[in-house]
Scaffold this motif. Structure first.
Motif, PDB file in Angstrom:
ATOM      1  N   ALA A 104      41.412 -29.746   3.827  1.00 45.80           N
ATOM      2  CA  ALA A 104      41.497 -31.111   3.300  1.00 45.80           C
ATOM      3  C   ALA A 104      42.649 -31.252   2.310  1.00 45.80           C
ATOM      4  N   GLN A 109      44.060 -34.891   1.291  1.00 51.44           N
ATOM      5  CA  GLN A 109      42.819 -35.637   1.075  1.00 51.44           C
ATOM      6  C   GLN A 109      42.426 -35.597  -0.410  1.00 51.44           C
ATOM      7  N   ARG A 113      36.735 -36.079  -0.374  1.00 52.36           N
ATOM      8  CA  ARG A 113      36.848 -35.674   1.031  1.00 52.36           C
ATOM      9  C   ARG A 113      36.927 -34.153   1.156  1.00 52.36           C
ATOM     10  N   LEU A 117      34.184 -32.265   3.461  1.00 49.89           N
ATOM     11  CA  LEU A 117      34.643 -31.435   4.572  1.00 49.89           C
ATOM     12  C   LEU A 117      34.140 -30.009   4.388  1.00 49.89           C
ATOM     13  N   PHE A 308      44.718 -32.813  12.885  1.00 50.88           N
ATOM     14  CA  PHE A 308      43.693 -32.617  11.858  1.00 50.88           C
ATOM     15  C   PHE A 308      42.365 -32.147  12.453  1.00 50.88           C
ATOM     16  N   VAL A 312      40.528 -28.465  11.826  1.00 51.80           N
ATOM     17  CA  VAL A 312      39.177 -28.446  11.246  1.00 51.80           C
ATOM     18  C   VAL A 312      38.232 -27.627  12.128  1.00 51.80           C
ATOM     19  N   TYR A 360      29.758 -41.143   5.093  1.00 53.28           N
ATOM     20  CA  TYR A 360      30.417 -42.305   5.697  1.00 53.28           C
ATOM     21  C   TYR A 360      29.777 -43.613   5.224  1.00 53.28           C
ATOM     22  N   ILE A 365      34.004 -41.024   2.846  1.00 53.82           N
ATOM     23  CA  ILE A 365      34.965 -40.645   3.878  1.00 53.82           C
ATOM     24  C   ILE A 365      35.199 -41.842   4.796  1.00 53.82           C
ATOM     25  N   THR A 368      38.140 -41.865  10.472  1.00 53.26           N
ATOM     26  CA  THR A 368      38.826 -40.724  11.087  1.00 53.26           C
ATOM     27  C   THR A 368      38.162 -39.415  10.693  1.00 53.26           C
ATOM     28  N   MET A 369      37.892 -39.256   9.395  1.00 57.08           N
ATOM     29  CA  MET A 369      37.212 -38.049   8.929  1.00 57.08           C
ATOM     30  C   MET A 369      35.818 -37.946   9.543  1.00 57.08           C
ATOM     31  N   THR A 372      36.033 -36.872  13.108  1.00 60.21           N
ATOM     32  CA  THR A 372      36.394 -35.457  13.133  1.00 60.21           C
ATOM     33  C   THR A 372      35.180 -34.573  12.901  1.00 60.21           C
ATOM     34  N   LEU A 373      34.340 -34.960  11.929  1.00 63.13           N
ATOM     35  CA  LEU A 373      33.157 -34.172  11.611  1.00 63.13           C
ATOM     36  C   LEU A 373      32.125 -34.219  12.739  1.00 63.13           C
TER      37      LEU A 373
END
Length: 406
Positions: A104, A109, A113, A117, A308, A312, A360, A365, A368-369, A372-373
């Motif tokens: 991150a 970030q 974040r 993450l 990204f 991750v 979220y 976050i 996009t994050m 990703t998660l």
């Protein structure tokens, strides 16, 4: 599509895919996840994730955890949380957490974040670990004992930090941080007090030759033999509710509640009946729905740049495998067994998605994050059984099963 139609389609396709993978000596959950990906927004878009389906999957998670608790002993899990076992849990949490923070930071970030993450990468999904080891027939092995104890510690640690973050005000002072840490610590102590207190009580009753099975036996006499399943569900739900009220996920409390239902404290003559009922409901119906729902969660709309999420996923896999292998060696496992432990710990699934969803919803976050998660949770869950099967190729798995039973 209505809830019943969605469930029908999910269970049929998930079971078909699961049996197809089982036919080629692969864990069924891989096929079940792929069934969800196929039916969900990522490919065909026939079924959308929704609150009704999420409610069904929560019930599935609950019963998966309950089924595992009946297969294991409280003393084994608690013993694996002490001494070197606690060191294993710490390593498997902080190495992935550090990896997430560094990734991150490398992508610019902010601190919040970085924390989230790190938390999501450090988690091991208890239900995923349980289902995998149950399907492989290794719930009686040292890998199961240490991986489930580590998963519980990792998840509690992540939810402990999450509780601190959620209690922080927007304008943060040192005093506010201390209060948030204090509140989270008190909740953790209360949870531990409930678990340890009941265990001490049962041990005290046992030493005085008190028949603790008399209570469930009398309840069955009053409500009838068909009430057995309901009595068990209510007992474990109480623990899950206490856990949730204290700010932890309900599966943490449910797991410990199920561990107390061993043959010493329950009706030994009905134990096999209970396990058979649970196995039929969980493995035949709700389990496939749970893993198919994970596949439904996969949405690639917000992932316009793959650099990204790719990094991750790689970091999450490498750090967990390395931490599990290193920790396994520290508790006296061999290299193969340690790698198997690392493979089991790699699955994130439901617990990671819970933390990501909370982050979220609270604006910590962005989309996009979050995407990703979600992708990371699904990919690691999907790869976990594949990695484990690679570690124990050929007849190595059967040899390990037999060795652990002897």
């Amino acid at each position: 599509m209505s809830l019943l139609s969605s469930l029908l389609l999910l269970i049929v396709v998930a079971r078909l895919f699961g049996r197809l993978f089982a036919r080629y000596n692969q864990p069924e959950l891989i096929g079940e996840i792929l069934a969800g990906v196929l039916l969900g927004p990522a490919i065909l878009g026939l079924i959308e994730p929704n609150k009704a389906l999420a409610g069904v999957t929560e019930l599935a998670v609950f019963l998966i955890i309950l089924n595992a608790g009946l297969e294991m002993r409280f003393s084994d899990i608690v013993g694996a949380m002490k001494g070197r076992g606690l060191m294993l849990a710490a390593i498997s949490f902080f190495i992935p957490f550090g990896g997430g923070v560094l990734v991150a930071a490398a992508f610019g970030q902010d601190i919040m974040r970085m924390i989230f993450l790190g938390l999501c990468i450090s988690i091991t999904a208890l239900p995923v670990a349980v289902k995998l080891m149950d399907s492989l027939g290794i719930l009686h092995t040292p890998i199961a004992k240490f991986s489930l104890a580590t998963a519980v510690v990792n998840d509690v640690a992540a939810l402990f930090i999450l509780g601190i973050v959620l209690n922080l005000p927007e304008t943060l002072t040192l005093g506010d941080a201390s209060v948030a840490v204090g509140i989270a610590t008190l909740k953790l102590m209360a949870m531990g007090l409930v678990v340890v207190g009941l265990n001490q009580l049962l041990n005290w009753l046992e030493k005085r030759n008190v028949n603790v099975q008399a209570l469930p036996e009398s309840m069955i006499k009053v409500f009838g033999p068909e009430a057995l399943f309901g009595i068990v569900i209510v007992f474990v739900l109480v623990f899950g509710t206490i856990s949730e009220a204290l700010g932890f996920h309900f599966v943490i409390g449910a797991f410990f509640g199920a561990l107390f239902l061993d043959k010493k404290h329950f009706i030994a003559s009905r134990y096999k009946d209970l396990q058979g009922t649970l196995g039929s409901i969980t493995n035949g119906f709700l389990g496939p729905i749970f893993f198919a729902y994970l596949g439904l969660e996969l949405q690639l709309v917000s992932l316009s740049e793959w650099e990204f999420p790719f990094i991750v996923i790689v970091v999450s896999i490498v750090t967990k495998l390395f931490a599990g292998w290193l920790g396994g060696l520290m508790v006296g496992m061999g290299h193969r067994e340690s790698m198997g432990l690392g493979a089991v710990l790699n699955g994130r699934g439901v617990m990671e998605l819970v933390v990501a969803g909370i982050a979220y919803q609270n604006g910590f976050i962005g989309p996009t994050m979050f995407s990703t998660l979600v992708l990371m949770g699904i990919v690691t869950t999907f790869l976990t059984p594949i990695f484990f099967k690679q570690v124990y190729r050929g007849n190595k798995l059967e040899e390990y099963r037999q060795k652990s039973r002897s």
